[in-house]
Structure formats: structure tokens, C-alpha cells
Design a protein around this motif. Structure first.
Motif, PDB file in Angstrom:
ATOM      1  N   UNK A 179     -20.687 -63.142  -0.149  1.00 38.65           N
ATOM      2  CA  UNK A 179     -19.509 -62.389  -0.479  1.00 38.65           C
ATOM      3  C   UNK A 179     -19.896 -60.846  -0.830  1.00 38.65           C
ATOM      4  N   UNK A 180     -21.343 -60.584  -0.529  1.00 37.42           N
ATOM      5  CA  UNK A 180     -21.883 -59.164  -0.709  1.00 37.42           C
ATOM      6  C   UNK A 180     -21.335 -58.705   0.615  1.00 37.42           C
ATOM      7  N   UNK A 212     -24.871 -61.063  -9.740  1.00 33.94           N
ATOM      8  CA  UNK A 212     -26.278 -61.260  -9.509  1.00 33.94           C
ATOM      9  C   UNK A 212     -26.651 -60.277 -10.673  1.00 33.94           C
ATOM     10  N   UNK A 213     -27.774 -60.526 -11.373  1.00 29.18           N
ATOM     11  CA  UNK A 213     -28.506 -59.576 -12.100  1.00 29.18           C
ATOM     12  C   UNK A 213     -29.979 -59.285 -11.634  1.00 29.18           C
ATOM     13  N   UNK A 214     -30.580 -58.402 -12.257  1.00 27.40           N
ATOM     14  CA  UNK A 214     -32.215 -58.144 -12.414  1.00 27.40           C
ATOM     15  C   UNK A 214     -32.618 -57.274 -13.224  1.00 27.40           C
ATOM     16  N   UNK A 215     -33.612 -57.498 -13.613  1.00 26.96           N
ATOM     17  CA  UNK A 215     -34.197 -56.710 -14.635  1.00 26.96           C
ATOM     18  C   UNK A 215     -35.367 -55.629 -14.182  1.00 26.96           C
ATOM     19  N   UNK A 239     -21.912 -57.099  -4.218  1.00 26.84           N
ATOM     20  CA  UNK A 239     -21.810 -58.551  -4.813  1.00 26.84           C
ATOM     21  C   UNK A 239     -20.931 -58.483  -5.938  1.00 26.84           C
ATOM     22  N   UNK A 240     -21.305 -57.628  -6.977  1.00 24.40           N
ATOM     23  CA  UNK A 240     -20.601 -57.729  -8.260  1.00 24.40           C
ATOM     24  C   UNK A 240     -19.244 -57.226  -8.105  1.00 24.40           C
ATOM     25  N   UNK A 241     -19.056 -56.102  -7.695  1.00 25.48           N
ATOM     26  CA  UNK A 241     -17.776 -55.561  -7.621  1.00 25.48           C
ATOM     27  C   UNK A 241     -17.026 -55.675  -6.319  1.00 25.48           C
ATOM     28  N   UNK A 242     -17.708 -55.161  -5.117  1.00 26.76           N
ATOM     29  CA  UNK A 242     -16.874 -55.213  -3.839  1.00 26.76           C
ATOM     30  C   UNK A 242     -16.337 -56.507  -3.523  1.00 26.76           C
ATOM     31  N   UNK A 261     -26.896 -53.222 -13.168  1.00 30.62           N
ATOM     32  CA  UNK A 261     -25.926 -54.160 -13.340  1.00 30.62           C
ATOM     33  C   UNK A 261     -24.895 -54.141 -14.262  1.00 30.62           C
ATOM     34  N   UNK A 262     -25.558 -53.332 -15.362  1.00 29.63           N
ATOM     35  CA  UNK A 262     -24.135 -52.804 -16.328  1.00 29.63           C
ATOM     36  C   UNK A 262     -23.156 -52.212 -15.856  1.00 29.63           C
TER      37      UNK A 262
END
Length: 259
Positions: free
Chosen positions: A64-65, A89-92, A109-112, A151-152
Motif C-alpha cells: 500500500x506504499x 511503519x516506524x523507524x528510529x 505508507x503512513x499517509x498516502x 513518523x510523527x
């Protein structure tokens, strides 16, 4: 509690694992039909096998990305009664080391994914006058995390997207809301802390205790949220016709605000 979800068709993205899988299970327990989504055929098949005893469940592997992945899932799912935009997804990573590619990957991935899927289902929901969309944001969308700025920012955007979309539903029984989980003990988070334990040589339990004591001192529950706790809130919001355009916190009190 009867949520009036029996026979409803629910699409939950990123539902092979974590919050998404718990959400799928929650909807199935309410008598709904669930469409799963994951990145690989293997993980979708495993989730479908695990959840099928609970009810009618199908699934499709799609990235979905990408626009192509979103289009494939839309073609498979048709127009659901409820869309849960959960995939994320997240990453530090230190801010100075976050590349343009990192930024775009997180946004895609997170928004689109939510933009593309909602664009695909919202017109039909508005035409029939009913439907629900629940977007998974995060407490980090309100209280940005310096170790995960990229991510934020995507989660802040998700909250803005939610309110904007809700404005399009005025006068209908279609709703668009956001859920803001706090740190949740998913497979991805567990893998991150296991890796941190190996790197530092410290027990995982010790790292987790210090994380809340030092990293999230405002948390009132001082523990990770359980995926099932988030899932119950998602199902409740999806079944609540008077709730629209809202951002619901389930972050254990990390955000020190009365609203």
C-alpha cells in the motif's frame, strides 16, 4: 455490547499482524465480514488461517506504499461498509540522517495509503449515505517524538486528513474519525526492543521499565497499550454514527491535556 456490525463488510489495512490483526478479530467477533491486507502472501495466509474460525474472512497481499497496491486492494475489496486505514511503519533515526527517500517512504505508507484508499471508497459511501472510515494516527501526531520526527509528521498529517475528510460528509451518515494509540506492544515494537537488548546487553524488561520512566514519564498507565485495547476502540468508533471528525486518544495519558 452490541455494536450493530453483523453482516457489515470491513476492510482493515495492515491486518496480518499487530493492531490491524487484533482489529480484524474484534470485527469478526461482532459478526462482521473482514477483508485482510498484508505485504506478503505468506503473512496474509497465516492471518486468514488464524482468524477464519471467528467468521468470514478474506485477504489480499498488496504494497500500500504504492498506487498500484492500493488500486489492487480496492479492486479486490469493492466498497466496504467500514474502512480502517491501519497500515503504517516506524523507524528510529536521528533527524539529520533521515533521507528524502526515508521521508517519502513513510509518507507513502503512513499517509498516502489512506488518501488513495479513501479516495476509492468515499464517493460510493457518500452516494449511499452510510459508511465509516477510521484512520490510525498516533499520540506522536500531537506530541512529536524527536527520535522519530518523520513518523510523527505523517501522523500529524493523518489527523489533519481525518478532519478534512469528515467535513466532506456533512448531512450524511458517513463518518471519518482518527484513533491515536500510544506505544503499543506489537510484533514490530517487540522486535525493536529485542534488538536494543542485544545491542546494549541489557534485559528487555529493564529497557522497557526505563523507557516509560525516562522516555515517557507522563504516561499514566506506565505500560504498553495492548493491540486488543486499540481494536475495541476502533470497532466502537466505527459503529458510532454521532461521532465524526474526531481524534480519539488511547495513549495511556501520555498527552498532558484535557482535550
Amino acid at each position: 455490547m452490541e455494536l450493530d456490525l453483523k453482516g457489515k463488510r470491513i476492510l482493515v489495512t495492515g491486518s496480518a499482524l499487530g493492531i490491524g490483526r487484533a482489529t480484524a478479530a474484534c470485527f469478526l467477533a461482532e459478526g462482521a465480514e473482514v477483508i485482510l491486507n498484508g505485504l506478503t502472501e505468506a503473512e496474509v495466509a497465516a492471518a486468514r488461517e488464524a482468524l477464519s474460525p471467528l467468521g468470514t474472512v478474506s485477504g489480499l497481499a498488496a504494497d500500500l506504499g504504492t498506487a498500484e497496491g492500493a488500486d489492487a486492494l480496492l479492486a479486490f475489496a469493492g466498497t466496504p461498509d467500514v474502512l480502517v486505514n491501519n497500515v503504517g511503519i516506524f523507524s528510529v533515526k536521528p533527524f539529520a540522517e533521515i533521507t528524502d527517500a526515508d521521508w517519502m517512504h513513510h509518507f507513502n505508507i503512513n499517509l498516502m495509503s489512506a488518501v488513495r484508499l479513501t479516495r476509492g471508497v468515499l464517493p460510493a459511501m457518500l452516494a449511499r449515505g452510510t459508511g465509516a472510515i477510521v484512520n490510525l494516527a498516533s499520540e506522536a501526531g500531537v506530541k512529536p517524538l524527536p527520535q522519530m520526527i518523520h513518523y510523527s509528521v505523517t501522523k500529524t498529517a493523518m489527523i489533519g486528513l481525518t478532519r478534512g475528510l469528515a467535513e466532506l460528509t456533512k448531512g450524511t451518515a458517513v463518518t471519518v474519525n482518527a484513533v491515536l494509540p500510544g506505544p503499543t506492544w506489537t510484533e514490530g515494537v517487540e522486535a525493536y526492543f529485542d534488538g536494543l537488548a542485544r545491542e546494549t546487553g541489557r534485559p528487555v524488561d529493564t529497557i522497557i521499565e526505563s523507557y516509560f520512566r525516562e522516555g515517557e514519564p507522563t504516561s499514566l498507565i506506565q505500560r504498553f497499550v495492548k493491540p486488543e485495547e486499540v481494536a475495541r476502540m476502533i470497532a466502537f468508533i466505527a459503529s458510532s454514527p454521532a461521532s465524526n471528525g474526531a481524534a480519539y486518544r488511547i495513549e495511556g495519558g501520555i498527552i498532558r491535556s484535557i482535550l
